[in-house]
Design an enzyme around this catalytic site. Structure first.
Site, PDB file in Angstrom:
ATOM      1  N   LYS A 113      -4.667   1.792  -4.085  1.00  0.00           N
ATOM      2  CA  LYS A 113      -3.284   1.499  -4.468  1.00  0.00           C
ATOM      3  C   LYS A 113      -2.928   2.199  -5.781  1.00  0.00           C
ATOM      4  CE  LYS A 113      -3.213  -3.027  -2.172  1.00  0.00           C
ATOM      5  NZ  LYS A 113      -3.171  -4.491  -2.374  1.00  0.00           N
ATOM      6  N   SER A 140      -0.942  -9.631  -0.703  1.00  0.00           N
ATOM      7  CA  SER A 140      -1.089  -8.853  -1.933  1.00  0.00           C
ATOM      8  C   SER A 140       0.247  -8.460  -2.550  1.00  0.00           C
ATOM      9  CB  SER A 140      -1.930  -7.599  -1.669  1.00  0.00           C
ATOM     10  OG  SER A 140      -1.276  -6.741  -0.762  1.00  0.00           O
TER      11      SER A 140
END
Length: 693
Positions: free
Chosen positions: A610, A567
């Site tokens: 996030k 990611s």
């Protein structure tokens, strides 16, 4: 299983209550189970209707189905009727529930694989309520007069075992009374003879002592004839359910207790030292083993034998114990096995055991999420009522509190239009909120209690992540303004539900040999592959010859766990491109996303957590993959704090992240011309945060 046909000392009372154990006939257990399942047992209807409706008490009604409660017109969860049976309380796992239904009908084994807290043990218990209780059996272990180390085994209908043991005890008591009466008569005669005829008191006492010990020693034989009731189902109202999760070999397979007095006539008869294992207690019921891969290989092999044979002899599990010399006749263990575990359970599971389950049963994958429909929201409302009722100490939840729990279920699903099925964790939030309301002596649990509970019930990873963010602020390690060459604020996830800001720095230096990409931060396999993919992008578009340069990539303060997953691909690519071209990067933004070798930005997990971590760190903008926009469900408090920019290509990332208009425009135009990828829309026209709903 074997009938004790050689025992001929059966008391008259026993013969009246036992009779002959019934022989197997054509009427199979599967037929009985099928009848029970179809009828649905007690109240609550058949299995085909499990959980399909949520009823409310009189006076409540269904209103707008588009509401968070799926149309339930209730004031609190006290208006929800909670079903009595576990099978009616199962929520969301429709496929698994259907498999359990079929397995109960046909007496098949089942392996359930899925995340913790998705209802595996609840479904296993539910199956035990679907099996017929008419076939339950008591198991007796008798002394073997021919070989004391091979006790005999007998099965009788449930409830008869206690009567048999009581009958043997009564007969043994009568025999002991007669022996005791005879002993005292003989002792009196001997003492009288010694006093009157011999005139010696001492001789009479010694003789009486010898007679007393002889009778006591001989009476032990009477006690050894009393059978040991190994499995007692006298008061069992449903088929047995045995949870053997983490059980050692003795607890799982049965054992024989160690006897410190192994000789001299003082030893305990071997049949009295036999202990039933979980496989024997689960006879005619369900044996549940969670985390099946934690069982040692020997236990798995023996479990496989028990499944195949339907009976298993009990012996001592310790090689140094006297019990190792004792082995009973085969003890019945005709159970349905439900094995469960996470995905890694299949890797360490004995392949032959899995083959037995798969060949004679079903394999089921438990869903983590389910589509968000009015019906499922009603079921979640009932789930809250079930948790309150099962706990017994919590106040019911009012309407707004239930709505907040459903919103949290959406958020924890991590997918737009879905609800989480990790109901154990959600139940933990319900209990914490209820405890808060109870501590305040409130009649109902309110939305404020739920919001407070969300803060108190944070996972360890969440607490560590928040502490990590605060410490970085204290030491001014978080850069959230200005622009820097070769530095990007990346985003990562700790555990499953906690986001952190993870800066990535890149530097390009002359190489003393062939150029290479050097990355630090304890990269794991997937992260290393992501760095290699990034290097392909760099080589494709860069004007400079990087074959003579080293590209250094540092994941700043990655921690002991290192970096796993891909990611951070767009973060690495942006940092390296910035260092190569000497173009600064805006520090008020963070980014996350995977990257293909052709420059396409691919979706990643944990975007909600996030984004919240970026907001907590004081950042203004977050770049995420366009495919992840539907997964964003941030808390309301963060909606106004941060702008979310979806992107689909690395050129869009650079358009937003790079500073310095002339240099940035030149670089982005060059990248577009090489990749043949044109921006589909202007970044400045991007909307802000997607709706958290």
């Amino acid at each position: 299983m074997s009938d004790n046909t050689e025992i001929d000392d059966t008391p008259d009372d026993e013969r009246e209550v036992t009779g002959t154990p019934p022989e197997d006939d054509d009427h199979s257990a599967a037929d009985d189970a099928g009848d029970t399942v179809e009828s649905g047992g007690a109240e609550g209807g058949g299995l085909d209707d499990l959980g399909s409706e949520v009823e409310v008490e009189s006076g409540a009604s269904l209103d707008d189905e588009d509401g968070l409660l799926g149309g339930l017109g209730i004031e609190s969860t006290s208006d929800i009727e909670v079903p009595d049976r576990l099978v009616d309380q199962v929520i969301g796992q429709d496929h698994a529930r259907d498999v359990i239904k079929k397995a109960a009908k046909q007496r098949r084994h089942v392996m359930m694989i899925g995340s913790p807290g998705t209802g595996k043990s609840m479904l296993a218990k539910a199956m035990s309520q679907l099996l017929p209780k008419e076939e339950l059996q008591d198991v007796l272990v008798y002394h073997n007069p021919d070989d004391g180390n091979e006790p005999k085994v007998r099965t009788v209908p449930a409830g008869k075992g206690e009567q048999i043991v009581d009958a043997h005890k009564e007969e043994a008591r009568k025999r002991n009374q007669m022996r005791t009466f005879l002993m005292w008569i003989i002792i009196a005669i001997i003492i009288g003879y010694a006093l009157i005829i011999q005139g010696s008191v001492l001789l009479g006492i010694l003789a009486a002592g010898v007679i007393y010990l002889a009778f006591r020693y001989g009476s032990r034989g009477n006690d050894s004839m009393i059978p040991n009731l190994l499995v007692n189902r006298a008061n069992q109202t449903t088929a047995p359910f045995e949870d053997a999760t983490g059980a050692h070999a003795g607890a799982l397979l049965g054992d024989v207790r160690h006897d410190p007095f192994q000789s001299g006539g003082m030893e305990t008869p071997s049949h009295d030292r036999v202990e039933a294992g979980a496989i024997h207690k689960a006879n005619k019921g369900v044996l549940f083993v969670d985390e099946i891969n934690t069982l040692d290989i020997r236990s798995q092999q023996k479990l496989m034998t028990a499944i195949q044979e339907g009976e298993f002899s009990i012996t001592g599990q310790s090689e140094r114990s006297s019990g190792a010399m004792v082995q009973t006749e085969p003890v019945p263990c005709d159970f349905i096995m439900i094995a469960a575990g996470n995905l890694d359970a299949m890797e360490n599971m004995h392949p032959a055991l899995r083959s037995r389950i798969k060949g004679y049963g079903y394999e089921v994958y438990m869903d983590d999420t389910i589509e968000d429909t009015p019906e499922m929201r009603r079921k979640l409302t009932r789930f809250i009522a079930q948790e309150v009722e099962n706990d017994g100490r919590l106040p019911h939840f009012d309407r707004e509190a239930v709505e907040e729990i459903i919103l949290e279920a959406r958020r924890r699903a991590g997918r737009k239009g879905h609800l989480t099925l990790k109901l154990r964790e959600l139940g933990g939030l319900v209990r914490v909120a209820g405890d808060i309301a109870r501590a305040e002596d409130q009649d109902v649990t309110t939305r404020e209690d739920v919001l407070q509970a969300k803060g108190r019930s944070r996972s360890i990873e969440q607490q560590l992540a928040d502490d990590y963010i605060e410490r970085r602020k204290d030491y001014e390690l978080t850069v959230n303004e200005g622009d820097v060459v070769g530095r990007v604020n990346g985003l990562a996830v700790m555990g499953e539900d906690s986001g952190i800001v993870l800066p990535v720095m890149a530097e390009v230096t002359p190489s003393q040999g062939p150029g290479q990409v050097i990355a630090t931060g304890q990269l794991k396999e997937m992260a290393e592959e992501a760095v290699q993919n990034v290097s392909a992008i760099i080589k494709k578009f860069s004007d400079e010859d990087i074959s003579e340069k080293d590209v250094h990539i540092q994941f700043v303060q990655a921690g002991e766990g290192g970096v796993d997953g891909d990611s951070a691909s767009i973060t690495v690519a942006t940092a390296v491109i910035s260092a190569l071209e000497n173009v600064p990067i805006e520090q008020n933004l963070a980014m996350t996303g995977s990257l293909s070798v052709r420059g396409d930005v691919l979706p990643v997990g944990g975007v909600t957590h996030k984004i919240e971590a970026a907001a907590k760190s004081g950042l203004d903008t977050v770049i995420i993959p366009e495919a992840n926009t539907q997964d964003v469900m941030i808390e309301e408090e963060y909606e106004e704090m941060i702008e979310i920019v979806p992107v689909s290509h690395i050129s869009e990332v650079l358009e937003v992240a790079l500073a310095g208009e002339p240099e940035k425009d030149s670089l982005v135009d060059r990248l577009k011309s090489i990749t043949g990828k044109a921006l589909e829309r202007e970044v400045g026209q991007q909307s802000g945060s997607p709706s958290p709903q």
